[in-house]
Design a protein around this motif. Sequence first.
Motif, PDB file in Angstrom:
ATOM      1  N   THR A 329      36.755  43.230  44.860  1.00 35.07           N
ATOM      2  CA  THR A 329      36.896  42.691  43.504  1.00 35.07           C
ATOM      3  C   THR A 329      37.223  41.214  43.623  1.00 35.07           C
ATOM      4  O   THR A 329      37.706  40.749  44.659  1.00 35.07           O
ATOM      5  N   ILE A 330      37.001  40.476  42.553  1.00 36.93           N
ATOM      6  CA  ILE A 330      37.284  39.043  42.571  1.00 36.93           C
ATOM      7  C   ILE A 330      38.775  38.796  42.777  1.00 36.93           C
ATOM      8  O   ILE A 330      39.168  37.843  43.459  1.00 36.93           O
ATOM      9  N   SER A 331      39.634  39.660  42.237  1.00 40.49           N
ATOM     10  CA  SER A 331      41.078  39.462  42.406  1.00 40.49           C
ATOM     11  C   SER A 331      41.501  39.703  43.847  1.00 40.49           C
ATOM     12  O   SER A 331      42.345  38.981  44.385  1.00 40.49           O
ATOM     13  N   THR A 332      40.905  40.703  44.495  1.00 41.65           N
ATOM     14  CA  THR A 332      41.223  40.976  45.901  1.00 41.65           C
ATOM     15  C   THR A 332      40.736  39.840  46.785  1.00 41.65           C
ATOM     16  O   THR A 332      41.432  39.401  47.702  1.00 41.65           O
ATOM     17  N   LEU A 333      39.514  39.370  46.520  1.00 44.32           N
ATOM     18  CA  LEU A 333      38.980  38.239  47.291  1.00 44.32           C
ATOM     19  C   LEU A 333      39.890  37.023  47.155  1.00 44.32           C
ATOM     20  O   LEU A 333      40.196  36.356  48.153  1.00 44.32           O
ATOM     21  N   LEU A 357      30.048  41.385  44.450  1.00 45.84           N
ATOM     22  CA  LEU A 357      31.443  41.371  44.029  1.00 45.84           C
ATOM     23  C   LEU A 357      31.598  42.223  42.772  1.00 45.84           C
ATOM     24  O   LEU A 357      30.638  42.413  42.018  1.00 45.84           O
ATOM     25  N   ALA A 358      32.809  42.715  42.565  1.00 42.98           N
ATOM     26  CA  ALA A 358      33.095  43.514  41.376  1.00 42.98           C
ATOM     27  C   ALA A 358      34.129  42.792  40.522  1.00 42.98           C
ATOM     28  O   ALA A 358      35.067  42.188  41.046  1.00 42.98           O
ATOM     29  N   GLY A 359      33.941  42.860  39.207  1.00 44.13           N
ATOM     30  CA  GLY A 359      34.940  42.340  38.285  1.00 44.13           C
ATOM     31  C   GLY A 359      35.713  43.487  37.677  1.00 44.13           C
ATOM     32  O   GLY A 359      35.889  44.542  38.287  1.00 44.13           O
ATOM     33  N   SER A 360      36.175  43.321  36.458  1.00 43.86           N
ATOM     34  CA  SER A 360      36.834  44.420  35.752  1.00 43.86           C
ATOM     35  C   SER A 360      35.795  45.486  35.435  1.00 43.86           C
ATOM     36  O   SER A 360      34.600  45.210  35.330  1.00 43.86           O
ATOM     37  N   LYS A 361      36.267  46.701  35.305  1.00 48.17           N
ATOM     38  CA  LYS A 361      35.352  47.795  34.998  1.00 48.17           C
ATOM     39  C   LYS A 361      34.803  47.609  33.586  1.00 48.17           C
ATOM     40  O   LYS A 361      35.520  47.684  32.606  1.00 48.17           O
ATOM     41  N   THR A 362      33.525  47.315  33.511  1.00 49.08           N
ATOM     42  CA  THR A 362      32.886  47.101  32.213  1.00 49.08           C
ATOM     43  C   THR A 362      31.425  47.529  32.306  1.00 49.08           C
ATOM     44  O   THR A 362      30.819  47.494  33.373  1.00 49.08           O
ATOM     45  N   ASP A 363      30.886  47.968  31.176  1.00 50.64           N
ATOM     46  CA  ASP A 363      29.480  48.382  31.153  1.00 50.64           C
ATOM     47  C   ASP A 363      28.546  47.185  31.042  1.00 50.64           C
ATOM     48  O   ASP A 363      27.349  47.316  31.226  1.00 50.64           O
ATOM     49  N   ASN A 364      29.107  46.029  30.743  1.00 48.96           N
ATOM     50  CA  ASN A 364      28.289  44.831  30.552  1.00 48.96           C
ATOM     51  C   ASN A 364      28.315  43.999  31.833  1.00 48.96           C
ATOM     52  O   ASN A 364      29.306  43.346  32.148  1.00 48.96           O
ATOM     53  N   ARG A 365      27.205  44.033  32.581  1.00 46.87           N
ATOM     54  CA  ARG A 365      27.154  43.331  33.866  1.00 46.87           C
ATOM     55  C   ARG A 365      27.221  41.821  33.684  1.00 46.87           C
ATOM     56  O   ARG A 365      27.783  41.112  34.516  1.00 46.87           O
ATOM     57  N   VAL A 366      26.661  41.305  32.582  1.00 48.26           N
ATOM     58  CA  VAL A 366      26.704  39.864  32.341  1.00 48.26           C
ATOM     59  C   VAL A 366      28.143  39.404  32.187  1.00 48.26           C
ATOM     60  O   VAL A 366      28.552  38.379  32.744  1.00 48.26           O
ATOM     61  N   GLN A 367      28.954  40.178  31.442  1.00 43.69           N
ATOM     62  CA  GLN A 367      30.364  39.836  31.287  1.00 43.69           C
ATOM     63  C   GLN A 367      31.093  39.903  32.623  1.00 43.69           C
ATOM     64  O   GLN A 367      31.964  39.080  32.917  1.00 43.69           O
ATOM     65  N   GLU A 368      30.728  40.885  33.450  1.00 48.07           N
ATOM     66  CA  GLU A 368      31.366  41.044  34.748  1.00 48.07           C
ATOM     67  C   GLU A 368      31.057  39.857  35.660  1.00 48.07           C
ATOM     68  O   GLU A 368      31.942  39.320  36.329  1.00 48.07           O
ATOM     69  N   VAL A 369      29.794  39.417  35.676  1.00 46.34           N
ATOM     70  CA  VAL A 369      29.418  38.265  36.489  1.00 46.34           C
ATOM     71  C   VAL A 369      30.084  36.997  35.956  1.00 46.34           C
ATOM     72  O   VAL A 369      30.495  36.129  36.739  1.00 46.34           O
ATOM     73  N   THR A 370      30.221  36.896  34.637  1.00 44.95           N
ATOM     74  CA  THR A 370      30.932  35.758  34.056  1.00 44.95           C
ATOM     75  C   THR A 370      32.366  35.710  34.564  1.00 44.95           C
ATOM     76  O   THR A 370      32.879  34.649  34.936  1.00 44.95           O
ATOM     77  N   GLU A 371      33.024  36.869  34.591  1.00 50.51           N
ATOM     78  CA  GLU A 371      34.396  36.943  35.108  1.00 50.51           C
ATOM     79  C   GLU A 371      34.442  36.518  36.577  1.00 50.51           C
ATOM     80  O   GLU A 371      35.358  35.809  37.011  1.00 50.51           O
ATOM     81  N   ILE A 372      33.441  36.927  37.349  1.00 50.94           N
ATOM     82  CA  ILE A 372      33.408  36.619  38.786  1.00 50.94           C
ATOM     83  C   ILE A 372      33.218  35.124  39.013  1.00 50.94           C
ATOM     84  O   ILE A 372      33.946  34.495  39.787  1.00 50.94           O
ATOM     85  N   THR A 373      32.229  34.525  38.349  1.00 46.62           N
ATOM     86  CA  THR A 373      31.961  33.098  38.567  1.00 46.62           C
ATOM     87  C   THR A 373      33.106  32.235  38.039  1.00 46.62           C
ATOM     88  O   THR A 373      33.466  31.233  38.656  1.00 46.62           O
ATOM     89  N   THR A 374      33.680  32.633  36.906  1.00 48.60           N
ATOM     90  CA  THR A 374      34.839  31.897  36.382  1.00 48.60           C
ATOM     91  C   THR A 374      36.004  31.995  37.351  1.00 48.60           C
ATOM     92  O   THR A 374      36.718  31.014  37.597  1.00 48.60           O
ATOM     93  N   GLY A 375      36.187  33.195  37.940  1.00 49.04           N
ATOM     94  CA  GLY A 375      37.253  33.382  38.926  1.00 49.04           C
ATOM     95  C   GLY A 375      37.034  32.558  40.178  1.00 49.04           C
ATOM     96  O   GLY A 375      37.977  31.991  40.740  1.00 49.04           O
ATOM     97  N   LEU A 376      35.786  32.474  40.647  1.00 51.93           N
ATOM     98  CA  LEU A 376      35.489  31.670  41.843  1.00 51.93           C
ATOM     99  C   LEU A 376      35.723  30.185  41.574  1.00 51.93           C
ATOM    100  O   LEU A 376      36.255  29.465  42.431  1.00 51.93           O
TER     101      LEU A 376
END
Length: 499
Positions: A329-333, A357-376
Motif C-alpha cells: 500500500t502507499i502508506s506502507t511504502l 501499488l494499492a491505495g485505500s479499498k475502493t471500487d473506483n480505480r481512478v480515485q485509488e491511483v489519485t491517492e497513490i500519486t498524491t501520496g508519492l
Amino acid sequence: MESLRTSFAGPQGQAGEDETGYRQAPHNIEAEQALLGAILINNEAYDRVASFLEPGHFYEPLHGRVYESLAKLITQGHLASPVTLKHHFEHDEGMREIGGPQYLARLAGAATTLINTEDYGRTIYDLAIRRELIRIGEELHNRAYDAPVDDPPSAQIMDAEQSLYNLAEKGKYEGGFEAFVSAVKNAVDMAAAAYQRDGGLSGISTGLRDLDSKLGGLQPSDLIVLAGRPSMGKTALATNIAFNAARAYRAEHKPDGSIEVQDGAVVGFFSLEMSSEQLATRLLAEHSGVASEKLRRGRIDQDEWHRFAQAAQELERLPLYIDDTGGLTISTLAARARRLKRQHGLGLLIVDYIQLLAGSKTDNRVQEVTEITTGLKALSKELNVPIIALSQLSRQVESRDDKRPQLSDLRESGSIEQDADVVMFVFREEYYVQRREPREGTPEHLQWQDEMSQVHGLAEVIIGKQRHGPTGTVKMQFQAEITRFGDYVSEDHLPEEMY
C-alpha cells in the motif's frame, strides 16, 4: 477540576504522581491558563499559536472548549473577551463547577505577559504529544499481549509506525510563510552546487549525458513518472539510473556527525513486479557486459566469469537497497522509505510500478491511483528526494500508426499527469519493426532488413512534461541483451575503423 479551583493560588507541577500515588498524564494547567488569559487580553496573541495548537491539545477539557470558542470568534473577525464569551459558557457544566463564567475574567486578570504566548502554546502542544505517545505505547503493549493468531507482529509494528508518523506530522511547528530572502538563499546555494559539481547539474545525475542536459539532473522533491508499454525498457532504464546514482555516491562526514552528500545518492528501489534476484541479475548483466540469458543458463566462459565476479564485488559495495514485497500500500511504502532514510540516508527512490501499488479499498480505480500519486508526491516533498515512479501505458498506443506515446496514453492519466513534475516515455521503434518481419526471401523482407538496420539498438526518451525545463526527445543507445541504456553516438561521430 479540583486543580482549576486551586491553580490560581500558586504554582503547580507539570505532572507526576497525585496525592493517591497514581501517575498522572503530563500536563501544565498554569501554561494553559496563561495562554488563554493572554489571548483574552489581546486577540492578536492567537495568531502566534493558531498554526499548530488545537483544542484537543489542552489537558483540561474546559480549556479546550474555551480555546475553541476563542478561535471561532477571532477567525470570524469578532472580539473575544470575557464579556463576549460569557454567554457561550452560561450553561457549561464544567464552567459551573468552578464558579461560572467569572472564571474567564480570572483568566484575563491573572495574565501577566503576552511575550511568552508562543512558548506557552508549544509547552501545551509538547505535553499533548507526550500524552499521545503514552496512549500509543499502551495500545501497542495491550495489543501485543492479547493479539490473536491472525494479527502478526509485523502488522503490529507497521501500525505502530503509521501511528507514530501520523503523530509526528500532526500540528508541526514547521511550515508556514518564510521570508523571501530565505528562498533566494536556497536558490543561490542550489546554483552554486550545480556550478561546482561535475557536469554542472543541480540534481542527481542519471549517468546519461543527454538526459541530464534536458533535466538538469533529478531534482529533490520531484515526482518523475517514467512510462511506457511492456518491453520498451522502463525497468531497464530505472535500474540503469539507480546503478549510476549509487555508483557515483560520495559523501563527507562533518565534525558534528552530519553527512554532506557531494555526488550521487543512496538509492531505494521498490520492485513490486520483479524479485530482488531478477533485479540483481539485470544489474550484473548491465555492469559486467554478460548477457542475462547467459547468466541464467550458466553458459559463460572464463573471461565472462571474471568480469561477472568483478561486477558482483562492485555491486556489493553500492548504497543500493531493494524491497521486492508485492502488493504494497502507499502508506506502507511511505513508512519503509522513511525508515530507510532514517537508518541509511536516502537520496533517490524508485517505484516499479504505480499500477501495482494499492491505495485505500475502493471500487473506483481512478480515485485509488489519485491517492497513490498524491501520496508519492507528498512523500517526495517530505523526504526531499526525487522519486521515479514507473507507469504502464494504455493499449490505445498500439492502435496508432505512430506509436510514440503521449500524455493522454497514461493509464488513469488525470492524476498521474497532474501530480508529476516530470513525465518521460520510453520508446523503441525496433520492437515494433521486429514484430512485423515478413517472410524471408521476399522483396518486403529486404526492405524490412534495411528498416531494422536504421532502428537497431536505438531508443528514445520522450519528455512529455517538465515543470522547470524543456520538453523534447532524447535519443539513446540500447543494448537489449544486457538491458543497458547509453548515450547516443551518431555515425559521423564514431571512430574511424583501422585496416
